[in-house]
Design a protein around this motif. Structure first.
Motif, PDB file in Angstrom:
ATOM      1  N   THR A  11       0.269  -1.069   0.055  1.00 58.66           N
ATOM      2  CA  THR A  11      -0.279   0.291  -0.296  1.00 58.66           C
ATOM      3  C   THR A  11       1.051   1.227  -0.395  1.00 58.66           C
ATOM      4  OG1 THR A  11      -0.117  -0.578   2.555  1.00 58.66           O
ATOM      5  CG2 THR A  11      -1.964  -1.348   1.059  1.00 58.66           C
ATOM      6  N   GLY A  12       2.243   0.781   0.072  1.00 56.19           N
ATOM      7  CA  GLY A  12       2.667   2.374  -0.285  1.00 56.19           C
ATOM      8  C   GLY A  12       3.472   2.589   1.407  1.00 56.19           C
ATOM      9  N   THR A  13       4.503   3.173   1.693  1.00 52.85           N
ATOM     10  CA  THR A  13       4.770   3.575   2.776  1.00 52.85           C
ATOM     11  C   THR A  13       4.998   5.250   2.795  1.00 52.85           C
ATOM     12  OG1 THR A  13       7.262   4.698   2.024  1.00 52.85           O
ATOM     13  CG2 THR A  13       7.267   2.599   2.637  1.00 52.85           C
ATOM     14  N   LEU A  14       4.499   6.025   1.297  1.00 58.77           N
ATOM     15  CA  LEU A  14       3.633   7.486   1.510  1.00 58.77           C
ATOM     16  C   LEU A  14       2.144   7.217   1.201  1.00 58.77           C
ATOM     17  CD1 LEU A  14       4.660  10.378   1.799  1.00 58.77           C
ATOM     18  CD2 LEU A  14       4.778  10.269  -0.365  1.00 58.77           C
ATOM     19  N   GLN A  15       1.730   7.817   1.960  1.00 59.55           N
ATOM     20  CA  GLN A  15      -0.160   7.930   2.162  1.00 59.55           C
ATOM     21  C   GLN A  15      -0.249   8.980   2.559  1.00 59.55           C
ATOM     22  OE1 GLN A  15      -2.064   4.114   4.187  1.00 59.55           O
ATOM     23  NE2 GLN A  15      -0.617   2.722   3.506  1.00 59.55           N
ATOM     24  N   SER A  16      -1.108   9.624   1.203  1.00 61.37           N
ATOM     25  CA  SER A  16      -2.155  10.840   2.074  1.00 61.37           C
ATOM     26  C   SER A  16      -2.926  10.747   3.009  1.00 61.37           C
ATOM     27  CB  SER A  16      -2.577  11.627   0.528  1.00 61.37           C
ATOM     28  OG  SER A  16      -3.562  12.777   0.739  1.00 61.37           O
ATOM     29  N   THR A  17      -2.645  11.494   3.583  1.00 62.53           N
ATOM     30  CA  THR A  17      -4.283  11.455   5.300  1.00 62.53           C
ATOM     31  C   THR A  17      -5.349  11.579   4.235  1.00 62.53           C
ATOM     32  OG1 THR A  17      -3.015  13.633   5.846  1.00 62.53           O
ATOM     33  CG2 THR A  17      -2.192  11.751   6.626  1.00 62.53           C
ATOM     34  N   MET A  18      -5.976  12.592   3.798  1.00 58.86           N
ATOM     35  CA  MET A  18      -6.629  12.953   3.389  1.00 58.86           C
ATOM     36  C   MET A  18      -6.992  12.156   1.927  1.00 58.86           C
ATOM     37  SD  MET A  18      -6.781  15.951   4.407  1.00 58.86           S
ATOM     38  CE  MET A  18      -6.160  15.911   6.118  1.00 58.86           C
ATOM     39  N   PRO A  19      -8.113  11.381   2.063  1.00 63.11           N
ATOM     40  CA  PRO A  19      -9.172  10.421   1.051  1.00 63.11           C
ATOM     41  C   PRO A  19      -9.882  10.971   0.520  1.00 63.11           C
ATOM     42  CG  PRO A  19      -9.297   9.897   3.786  1.00 63.11           C
ATOM     43  CD  PRO A  19      -8.949  11.961   3.606  1.00 63.11           C
ATOM     44  N   PHE A  20      -9.685  10.540  -0.886  1.00 63.60           N
ATOM     45  CA  PHE A  20     -10.301  10.939  -1.780  1.00 63.60           C
ATOM     46  C   PHE A  20     -11.180   9.974  -2.911  1.00 63.60           C
ATOM     47  CE2 PHE A  20      -5.625  13.291  -2.252  1.00 63.60           C
ATOM     48  CZ  PHE A  20      -6.794  14.182  -1.985  1.00 63.60           C
ATOM     49  N   MET A  21     -11.522   8.468  -1.766  1.00 65.09           N
ATOM     50  CA  MET A  21     -11.727   7.671  -2.949  1.00 65.09           C
ATOM     51  C   MET A  21     -12.901   6.996  -1.753  1.00 65.09           C
ATOM     52  SD  MET A  21     -12.169   5.700  -5.536  1.00 65.09           S
ATOM     53  CE  MET A  21     -11.271   6.204  -6.246  1.00 65.09           C
ATOM     54  N   GLU A  23     -15.570   5.151   3.566  1.00 61.42           N
ATOM     55  CA  GLU A  23     -14.503   5.811   3.020  1.00 61.42           C
ATOM     56  C   GLU A  23     -13.002   4.516   3.024  1.00 61.42           C
ATOM     57  OE1 GLU A  23     -14.248   8.460   6.061  1.00 61.42           O
ATOM     58  OE2 GLU A  23     -15.509   9.296   5.680  1.00 61.42           O
ATOM     59  N   ILE A  24     -12.464   4.775   2.119  1.00 59.42           N
ATOM     60  CA  ILE A  24     -10.988   4.257   2.014  1.00 59.42           C
ATOM     61  C   ILE A  24     -10.120   5.408   2.957  1.00 59.42           C
ATOM     62  CG2 ILE A  24      -8.965   3.599   0.415  1.00 59.42           C
ATOM     63  CD1 ILE A  24     -11.177   2.718  -1.345  1.00 59.42           C
ATOM     64  N   THR A  25      -9.143   4.863   4.113  1.00 56.85           N
ATOM     65  CA  THR A  25      -8.659   5.994   4.791  1.00 56.85           C
ATOM     66  C   THR A  25      -7.344   5.187   4.850  1.00 56.85           C
ATOM     67  OG1 THR A  25      -9.022   4.148   7.205  1.00 56.85           O
ATOM     68  CG2 THR A  25     -11.027   6.586   5.799  1.00 56.85           C
ATOM     69  N   PRO A  26      -6.176   5.862   5.164  1.00 61.32           N
ATOM     70  CA  PRO A  26      -4.821   5.748   4.856  1.00 61.32           C
ATOM     71  C   PRO A  26      -4.576   5.353   6.313  1.00 61.32           C
ATOM     72  CG  PRO A  26      -5.252   7.607   5.469  1.00 61.32           C
ATOM     73  CD  PRO A  26      -6.495   7.390   5.546  1.00 61.32           C
ATOM     74  N   LEU A  27      -3.224   4.652   6.514  1.00 59.01           N
ATOM     75  CA  LEU A  27      -2.655   4.304   6.958  1.00 59.01           C
ATOM     76  C   LEU A  27      -1.351   4.368   7.444  1.00 59.01           C
ATOM     77  CD1 LEU A  27      -2.817   2.931  10.459  1.00 59.01           C
ATOM     78  CD2 LEU A  27      -2.232   0.780   9.710  1.00 59.01           C
ATOM     79  N   PRO A  28      -0.707   5.414   7.555  1.00 58.64           N
ATOM     80  CA  PRO A  28      -0.073   6.491   7.245  1.00 58.64           C
ATOM     81  C   PRO A  28       1.289   6.587   8.286  1.00 58.64           C
ATOM     82  CG  PRO A  28      -1.324   8.432   7.773  1.00 58.64           C
ATOM     83  CD  PRO A  28      -2.166   6.810   8.110  1.00 58.64           C
ATOM     84  N   THR A  29       1.620   4.866   8.465  1.00 63.69           N
ATOM     85  CA  THR A  29       2.958   4.399   9.233  1.00 63.69           C
ATOM     86  C   THR A  29       4.145   4.864   9.070  1.00 63.69           C
ATOM     87  OG1 THR A  29       2.687   2.435   8.261  1.00 63.69           O
ATOM     88  CG2 THR A  29       1.390   3.096   9.916  1.00 63.69           C
ATOM     89  N   GLY A  30       4.593   5.148   8.269  1.00 66.19           N
ATOM     90  CA  GLY A  30       5.439   5.836   7.503  1.00 66.19           C
ATOM     91  C   GLY A  30       6.618   4.468   6.382  1.00 66.19           C
ATOM     92  N   ILE A  31       6.341   3.342   7.398  1.00 66.03           N
ATOM     93  CA  ILE A  31       6.869   2.243   6.825  1.00 66.03           C
ATOM     94  C   ILE A  31       5.564   1.143   5.975  1.00 66.03           C
ATOM     95  CG2 ILE A  31       8.737   2.088   8.484  1.00 66.03           C
ATOM     96  CD1 ILE A  31       6.431  -0.069  10.046  1.00 66.03           C
ATOM     97  N   GLU A  32       6.108   0.749   5.106  1.00 63.34           N
ATOM     98  CA  GLU A  32       5.084  -0.407   4.948  1.00 63.34           C
ATOM     99  C   GLU A  32       3.797  -1.293   5.626  1.00 63.34           C
ATOM    100  OE1 GLU A  32       2.331  -2.416   2.128  1.00 63.34           O
ATOM    101  OE2 GLU A  32       4.430  -0.468   1.227  1.00 63.34           O
ATOM    102  N   ASN A  33       2.629  -1.917   5.553  1.00 66.78           N
ATOM    103  CA  ASN A  33       2.102  -2.132   6.264  1.00 66.78           C
ATOM    104  C   ASN A  33       0.951  -3.137   5.283  1.00 66.78           C
ATOM    105  OD1 ASN A  33      -0.533  -0.594   5.510  1.00 66.78           O
ATOM    106  ND2 ASN A  33       1.006   0.885   6.836  1.00 66.78           N
TER     107      ASN A  33
END
Length: 553
Positions: free
Chosen positions: A382-392, A407-417
């Motif tokens: 899902t990526g190490t860089l995730q926008s906290t502002m959801p668009f989908m 809502e498809i929400t982020p989990l922005p841990t800064g590491i791949e999760n």
């Protein structure tokens, strides 16, 4: 936006920043006459007179969230001087670290409203207690009110919930709006008031072409594609985040905010919160006096018909500076579903406003909120860089028995999760009532945890389909106690003073002429999507009705 409106908004924003720079928690902007016109400049901001010295004022607005901001702006534009009371602080000036708001993963006192420890929606990660931290007690931007059956997240500060939400600016489906608020003319709402709210809030939609390639949107594309493979429809979600700014964030051309894991404790850049839209416009009229860190404690009506408010002024550390009173001819309660309902239920049941209807306090709901997360296979990061502002979002509202907007929400841990996380907005018919306890002087909400069962079942049914199709499973290490579903809190409190039941059809409370409600407490528990655009549009409609009625005291 016209050139004159753009200039007014720029000046209003500058006024708020000037007040913060000057260390003012109470201030006003004075219009200056020049060449036959009324103009403002940033230097026009001045300390407001102490609240206790004002005597009688024409109109008081309690709160500074969506309904309050609309009310203050439209009254001021109509020539009515407004006193606005906000219990939180003004968030317009960087602290010593150069940031207005603290980082989500390194919180300090700015994070939460007088808590000793943060209380984030996620309690653990990989089962470890690494999310929440001890913090100093301070007038922070996020509050979590913990009732016995549910907790409610609220924004604290000038701008209310707009400071801490995910910017998802969704207009509800007309068919459901008509079911929820049948007394309101839907033709007017969808031709006039929703468009006005969206324009003034600065709502936009992210570029589809950028979304498909953006590194920060990979998490959303992974969840979207899984939904499509499972037979569900998805949709782009409008936003009040500046998407051009976000694109420059990803290109490392602007300071990062949505891409710096900032959301629930405020965004330092990019978000069009109310202090940059409606409130800026209101301040630029020169007719609004803003009193931050002022909490209304009591409301009663005098024999003259005026309303008398007891107000406590504090500093950012909670020290009481003054306890004063202010009197007004017209009072607008816009403190949100919780704040407005608690104050009015207490006023009625303590005997201060016995004329209020028994309907006050009823009809509260949590907009069917429930959260869950899935683990994706290792070949779908899902990526190490995730926008906290959801668009989908996943739009399954047409389902005949379990409608949901997810809502498809982020989990922005800064590491791949490898996590796909979701916030479900479901159709849950359960409602609760605010009740006053005379022995404690407090108001509580009687929502029971088992009332969440419909929401959990709805989201589970949808995600079960995706898990079966994808061969994936739920994450049980995020919400504490090994739970797969987080149903113990809500971001979307609605109801408590329902339009047409506790009030008339423009928000005046039955039995109390000159006392209005114009916020989320008017909406009966559910709107089917993130509610702030609906709150804003309904407030526009109502305050126009008040002004047209000529009822202002």
């Amino acid at each position: 936006m016209s050139a004159s409106h753009s200039r007014r908004r720029f000046l209003g924003t500058a006024l708020l920043q000037s007040a913060a720079l000057a260390g003012l928690s109470t201030f006003t902007a004075t219009a200056r006459a020049a060449d036959g016109s009324t103009r403002l400049d940033p230097g026009a901001v001045t300390p407001a007179r102490p609240l206790g010295q004002l005597g009688r004022v024409p109109a008081v607005v309690v709160g500074s969230g969506y309904g309050a901001a609309v009310t203050a702006l439209r009254l001021a534009e109509a020539g009515v001087p407004v006193v606005m009371l906000e219990m939180g602080r003004l968030w317009s000036q960087p602290a010593a670290d150069g940031r207005i708001f603290c980082k989500t993963l390194s919180p300090d006192g700015r994070a939460m409203w007088f808590k000793d420890r943060t209380e984030a929606p996620l309690q653990t990660f990989l089962g470890l207690d690494v999310i929440n931290r001890k913090i100093p007690r301070y007038a922070g931007v996020l509050d979590r009110i913990n009732y016995p059956g549910i907790s409610v997240y609220l924004g604290r500060g000038v701008g209310g919930g707009s400071l801490v939400n995910g910017s998802m600016a969704v207009t509800p489906k007309r068919s459901y709006f008509e079911t929820v608020l049948p007394e309101v003319n839907a033709d007017e709402m969808y031709s006039r008031w929703f468009p006005l709210a969206n324009r003034t809030l600065g709502v936009e939609v992210v570029s589809a072409s950028w979304f498909e390639t953006a590194r920060s949107q990979r998490y959303a594309r992974v969840a979207r594609d899984a939904a499509h493979r499972s037979g569900f429809k998805t949709t782009f979600v409008p936003t009040v985040y500046d998407t051009a700014w976000l694109q420059r964030e990803e290109a490392s051309q602007q300071p990062r905010s949505a891409l710096a894991q900032e959301v629930i404790y405020g965004n330092n850049h990019g978000k069009r919160s109310l202090d940059k839209t409606y409130l800026a416009d209101a301040m630029a009229t020169g007719r609004v006096s803003l009193y931050s860190l002022h909490q209304v404690l009591r409301i009663r009506r005098e024999a003259t018909g005026d309303y008398l408010l007891d107000v406590r002024q504090i500093d950012e550390h909670g020290t009481v500076l003054a306890e004063v009173q202010v009197r007004c001819g017209t009072l607008f309660m816009c403190a949100g579903s919780v704040g407005t309902s608690e104050l009015l239920v207490k006023a009625r049941d303590s005997g201060d406003l016995p004329q209020l209807s028994d309907e006050v306090g009823r009809g509260w709901g949590h907009n069917g909120n429930v959260m869950a997360a899935r683990t994706n296979p290792v070949w779908l990061p899902t990526g190490t860089l995730q926008s906290t502002m959801p668009f989908m979002g996943i739009d399954d509202w047409a389902h005949p028995t379990r409608p949901a907007f997810v809502e498809i929400t982020p989990l922005p841990t800064g590491i791949e999760n490898w996590v796909s996380m979701y916030l479900g907005v479901t159709r849950n018919p359960e409602r609760a009532t605010f009740r006053y306890n005379a022995s404690t002087g407090q108001v509580a909400l009687d929502w029971r945890r088992e009332q969440n069962a419909t929401s959990v079942a709805t989201l589970k049914a949808l995600l079960d389909v995706i898990n079966t199709q994808e061969g994936t499973r739920y994450r049980t290490d995020l919400f504490g106690g090994g739970r797969a579903f987080a149903d113990d809190f809500t971001y979307h409190p609605l109801g408590g003073c329902l339009l047409g039941r506790a009030t008339d059809l423009i928000g005046q409370l039955k039995g109390c002429p000159g006392l209005y409600v114009n916020d989320s407490s008017l909406i009966p528990g559910s709107v089917g999507v993130n509610p702030f655009v609906t709150i804003t549009a309904l407030a526009e409609r109502n305050v126009a009705g008040v002004l047209a009625s000529g009822r202002l005291g």
